[in-house]
Scaffold this motif. Sequence first.
Motif: not given
Length: 106
Positions: A7-36
Amino acid sequence: MEQSPKRIVRTVHFKVIHFILILIACVVILFVVLIPQRLRIRAAQDEYDARIEELNQTKRTYAQERENLQFMRTDAYKIQQGMIKYGWHYQEDKMILDDSAASVAE
């Protein structure tokens, strides 16, 4: 002996770049959708409050005019208008000259 497939077990490594990309996506959603959307809701609420205030003012004006109309139907109003225009008033179903009008006429 048979070997079971490994059985091949793959581990997901949560890298800092993934956190930054998710944070940027949240900020974009906040400014583009929620605030207006929130601004539109606030503007609509302000317009609603203004219309409610206008409606309440109209109701107060209508009630005042209706009260004035009811007063205009009373004998007290008719006597008051007669005194203002002609200096006469009613007393015991007779029209008599007001004293102030008599002194002005002399």
